[in-house]
Design a protein around this motif. Sequence first.
Motif, PDB file in Angstrom:
ATOM      1  N   PRO A 199       0.820  -1.213   0.000  1.00 15.83           N
ATOM      2  CA  PRO A 199       0.000   0.000   0.000  1.00 15.83           C
ATOM      3  C   PRO A 199       0.852   1.260   0.000  1.00 15.83           C
ATOM      4  O   PRO A 199       2.049   1.230   0.299  1.00 15.83           O
ATOM      5  CB  PRO A 199      -0.807  -0.120   1.297  1.00 15.83           C
ATOM      6  CG  PRO A 199       0.056  -0.955   2.197  1.00 15.83           C
ATOM      7  CD  PRO A 199       0.768  -1.927   1.294  1.00 15.83           C
TER       8      PRO A 199
ATOM      9  N   ALA B 226       0.609   5.818   0.726  1.00 14.57           N
ATOM     10  CA  ALA B 226      -0.048   6.814   1.576  1.00 14.57           C
ATOM     11  C   ALA B 226      -1.364   7.295   0.986  1.00 14.57           C
ATOM     12  O   ALA B 226      -2.157   7.951   1.682  1.00 14.57           O
ATOM     13  CB  ALA B 226       0.890   8.002   1.794  1.00 14.57           C
ATOM     14  N   ASP B 227      -1.631   6.975  -0.273  1.00 17.94           N
ATOM     15  CA  ASP B 227      -2.914   7.347  -0.871  1.00 17.94           C
ATOM     16  C   ASP B 227      -4.070   6.516  -0.320  1.00 17.94           C
ATOM     17  O   ASP B 227      -5.227   6.931  -0.388  1.00 17.94           O
ATOM     18  CB  ASP B 227      -2.865   7.150  -2.394  1.00 17.94           C
ATOM     19  CG  ASP B 227      -1.941   8.133  -3.085  1.00 17.94           C
ATOM     20  OD1 ASP B 227      -2.032   9.337  -2.781  1.00 17.94           O
ATOM     21  OD2 ASP B 227      -1.134   7.694  -3.918  1.00 17.94           O
ATOM     22  N   VAL B 228      -3.785   5.339   0.229  1.00 15.38           N
ATOM     23  CA  VAL B 228      -4.845   4.392   0.585  1.00 15.38           C
ATOM     24  C   VAL B 228      -5.835   4.937   1.607  1.00 15.38           C
ATOM     25  O   VAL B 228      -7.054   4.883   1.377  1.00 15.38           O
ATOM     26  CB  VAL B 228      -4.229   3.055   1.045  1.00 15.38           C
ATOM     27  CG1 VAL B 228      -5.300   2.146   1.643  1.00 15.38           C
ATOM     28  CG2 VAL B 228      -3.555   2.354  -0.138  1.00 15.38           C
ATOM     29  N   PRO B 229      -5.407   5.474   2.764  1.00 19.90           N
ATOM     30  CA  PRO B 229      -6.417   5.975   3.704  1.00 19.90           C
ATOM     31  C   PRO B 229      -7.246   7.135   3.149  1.00 19.90           C
ATOM     32  O   PRO B 229      -8.440   7.248   3.450  1.00 19.90           O
ATOM     33  CB  PRO B 229      -5.596   6.406   4.928  1.00 19.90           C
ATOM     34  CG  PRO B 229      -4.196   6.517   4.450  1.00 19.90           C
ATOM     35  CD  PRO B 229      -4.055   5.551   3.325  1.00 19.90           C
ATOM     36  N   VAL B 230      -6.623   7.963   2.315  1.00 18.84           N
ATOM     37  CA  VAL B 230      -7.366   9.077   1.712  1.00 18.84           C
ATOM     38  C   VAL B 230      -8.419   8.540   0.742  1.00 18.84           C
ATOM     39  O   VAL B 230      -9.571   8.981   0.741  1.00 18.84           O
ATOM     40  CB  VAL B 230      -6.405  10.040   0.988  1.00 18.84           C
ATOM     41  CG1 VAL B 230      -7.190  11.176   0.328  1.00 18.84           C
ATOM     42  CG2 VAL B 230      -5.377  10.587   1.962  1.00 18.84           C
TER      43      VAL B 230
ATOM     44  N   GLY C 291      -9.840   5.620   0.788  1.00 19.83           N
ATOM     45  CA  GLY C 291     -10.909   4.994   1.558  1.00 19.83           C
ATOM     46  C   GLY C 291     -11.922   6.006   2.058  1.00 19.83           C
ATOM     47  O   GLY C 291     -13.138   5.791   1.953  1.00 19.83           O
ATOM     48  N   ARG C 292     -11.431   7.117   2.574  1.00 22.51           N
ATOM     49  CA  ARG C 292     -12.339   8.170   3.059  1.00 22.51           C
ATOM     50  C   ARG C 292     -13.146   8.762   1.908  1.00 22.51           C
ATOM     51  O   ARG C 292     -14.364   8.961   2.028  1.00 22.51           O
ATOM     52  CB  ARG C 292     -11.536   9.270   3.760  1.00 22.51           C
ATOM     53  CG  ARG C 292     -12.378  10.490   4.144  1.00 22.51           C
ATOM     54  CD  ARG C 292     -11.545  11.541   4.844  1.00 22.51           C
ATOM     55  NE  ARG C 292     -10.392  11.970   4.072  1.00 22.51           N
ATOM     56  CZ  ARG C 292     -10.438  12.833   3.060  1.00 22.51           C
ATOM     57  NH1 ARG C 292     -11.604  13.342   2.664  1.00 22.51           N
ATOM     58  NH2 ARG C 292      -9.336  13.192   2.438  1.00 22.51           N
TER      59      ARG C 292
ATOM     60  N   GLN D 191     -16.432   0.161   3.741  1.00 24.20           N
ATOM     61  CA  GLN D 191     -15.280  -0.708   3.512  1.00 24.20           C
ATOM     62  C   GLN D 191     -15.052  -0.903   2.014  1.00 24.20           C
ATOM     63  O   GLN D 191     -16.017  -1.028   1.245  1.00 24.20           O
ATOM     64  CB  GLN D 191     -15.498  -2.061   4.178  1.00 24.20           C
ATOM     65  CG  GLN D 191     -15.663  -1.992   5.679  1.00 24.20           C
ATOM     66  CD  GLN D 191     -14.353  -1.628   6.378  1.00 24.20           C
ATOM     67  OE1 GLN D 191     -13.293  -2.135   6.020  1.00 24.20           O
ATOM     68  NE2 GLN D 191     -14.427  -0.749   7.362  1.00 24.20           N
ATOM     69  N   TRP D 192     -13.763  -0.984   1.610  1.00 23.88           N
ATOM     70  CA  TRP D 192     -13.453  -1.010   0.179  1.00 23.88           C
ATOM     71  C   TRP D 192     -12.268  -1.909  -0.141  1.00 23.88           C
ATOM     72  O   TRP D 192     -11.408  -2.141   0.703  1.00 23.88           O
ATOM     73  CB  TRP D 192     -13.159   0.417  -0.321  1.00 23.88           C
ATOM     74  CG  TRP D 192     -14.387   1.254  -0.305  1.00 23.88           C
ATOM     75  CD1 TRP D 192     -14.868   1.982   0.761  1.00 23.88           C
ATOM     76  CD2 TRP D 192     -15.331   1.406  -1.353  1.00 23.88           C
ATOM     77  NE1 TRP D 192     -16.059   2.571   0.418  1.00 23.88           N
ATOM     78  CE2 TRP D 192     -16.369   2.239  -0.872  1.00 23.88           C
ATOM     79  CE3 TRP D 192     -15.397   0.933  -2.655  1.00 23.88           C
ATOM     80  CZ2 TRP D 192     -17.457   2.596  -1.654  1.00 23.88           C
ATOM     81  CZ3 TRP D 192     -16.484   1.289  -3.442  1.00 23.88           C
ATOM     82  CH2 TRP D 192     -17.498   2.111  -2.938  1.00 23.88           C
ATOM     83  N   GLN D 193     -12.254  -2.387  -1.387  1.00 26.79           N
ATOM     84  CA  GLN D 193     -11.115  -3.055  -1.976  1.00 26.79           C
ATOM     85  C   GLN D 193     -10.948  -2.518  -3.402  1.00 26.79           C
ATOM     86  O   GLN D 193     -11.901  -2.001  -3.991  1.00 26.79           O
ATOM     87  CB  GLN D 193     -11.307  -4.572  -2.007  1.00 26.79           C
ATOM     88  CG  GLN D 193     -11.288  -5.239  -0.636  1.00 26.79           C
ATOM     89  CD  GLN D 193      -9.863  -5.435  -0.117  1.00 26.79           C
ATOM     90  OE1 GLN D 193      -9.229  -6.458  -0.357  1.00 26.79           O
ATOM     91  NE2 GLN D 193      -9.334  -4.449   0.594  1.00 26.79           N
TER      92      GLN D 193
ATOM     93  N   ARG E 195      -7.154   8.381  -6.763  1.00 21.98           N
ATOM     94  CA  ARG E 195      -7.291   9.519  -5.837  1.00 21.98           C
ATOM     95  C   ARG E 195      -7.478  10.834  -6.595  1.00 21.98           C
ATOM     96  O   ARG E 195      -8.369  11.630  -6.255  1.00 21.98           O
ATOM     97  CB  ARG E 195      -6.064   9.602  -4.935  1.00 21.98           C
ATOM     98  CG  ARG E 195      -6.087  10.803  -3.999  1.00 21.98           C
ATOM     99  CD  ARG E 195      -4.915  10.817  -3.044  1.00 21.98           C
ATOM    100  NE  ARG E 195      -4.908  12.037  -2.240  1.00 21.98           N
ATOM    101  CZ  ARG E 195      -4.015  12.293  -1.285  1.00 21.98           C
ATOM    102  NH1 ARG E 195      -3.047  11.413  -1.012  1.00 21.98           N
ATOM    103  NH2 ARG E 195      -4.072  13.435  -0.604  1.00 21.98           N
TER     104      ARG E 195
END
Length: 456
Positions: free
Chosen positions: A114, A116-120, A122-123, A133-135, A336
């Motif tokens: 992963p 650093a884009d992942v949590p953004v 997800g939000r 929740q996402w994939q 993103r």
Amino acid sequence: MDDSIAGIARARIDTVKARESARFSAAHPQSRALAAEAERHFPDGVPLHWMTDWGTPFPLFVAEARGARLTDVDGHSYRDFCLGDTGAMFGHSPDPILRVLADQGGHGLTYMLPTADVPVIGRLLAERFGLPQWQVAATATDANRFALRWARAITGRPRVLVFNGCYHGTVDETFVRLADGRPVHRPGLLGQAVDLTANTAVVEFNDLPALEAALAARDIACVITEPALTNIGMVLPEPGFLDGVQRACRATGTLLLIDETHTISTGPGGWTRAADLEPDFLVVGKAIAGGVPCAVWGFTEAVAAAMKHARAAAGPGHSGMGTTLSANAMALRALRANLERVMTSAAYDHMLAMSARLADGIRTVIAARGLPWHVSSVGARAEFVCAPVPPRNGTEAAAAMHGDLEAAIHLFLMNRGFLIAPFHNMTLTCPATTADDVERLVACVGAACDDLLAGA
């Protein structure tokens, strides 16, 4: 015997189609040469056989595309209302995506780790679509396939249900149709080794009693559907139908998957948010990362908990979900950027206004010529159908499709600088589509109708 199709003489359709095919051949010598060269190693000269579905005598080879314009290798420019069959729904190469491609290219493309884009991301997905929740997958086909596998794992049920005329990529379970009321394999299906009808139920769209009857045995793990059928022409849900689908699923413990890959044209949160739907799974692919191959699939907290339980019960090993290039760094950056800076409310406001203008213009063209046709819309997606009334299910939609007539129209438009979807008369508008683009397409559709009606 009626020697016409949808108000157009068959002989005239043949004449126009032959003339326009010859005109295309004469105007595209470079495409012809490239096709001949490519045929040495690619069947029919293309790397994907869908690329031969435009009705042209040989494939149209592209040099470049930007915004709502496309240029072929012979130098012809097109106002593009196909937009990569939805993959470029937000225009070709939006600036935020171009910047991402240039920047991320120097920092590695895929790590199977992963970023650093992942949590953004997800939000952003949770805020936009309402599921927590996402994939991330590489294509909508993969996302649908993975979600259906999870649905079976969670429920312990073997079967899925689809609507006649559905389209969910190339997921095996969804290649089932109705023929004389019986489930059969979709026409043209190749290499199928098992009987798909054994574990896939199929009913007509907008037939709630049939759905309820099919779910009554409680052996259906998941109902997978678009909010409106979009790949067999266009079939809109009747009032209350989608709410009824949700109620029937909940009453029988059946999970519901909404595939928004095409209906994301409705608005920033797709049809799901616009209609306050509450699916267990939601899939969006094609355009979600601005044209970079990527898809997302979301699910509820209850599903997430059930997934964790099912995985623990299965023990260690390969889950059957995922591919090595899923959620690669480049796709995540593009996803993103698309969510933050391309799929904006302002972009949708423009797209929807242009599509409404296009739909109204073609309705005027049809009415002025007394043609027994109609226009249907799903947000920025509009389609003129060579049938008098909108179909209410897949069977009626299939009967309203006329391949030779549609091919003649497509060739006429292409030869005059307009691209619409090759499979039927679908149009898309993007943030770069202008009012002038729309007016010129409407006028060209009018000219095509006049040509087809000549001598009537």
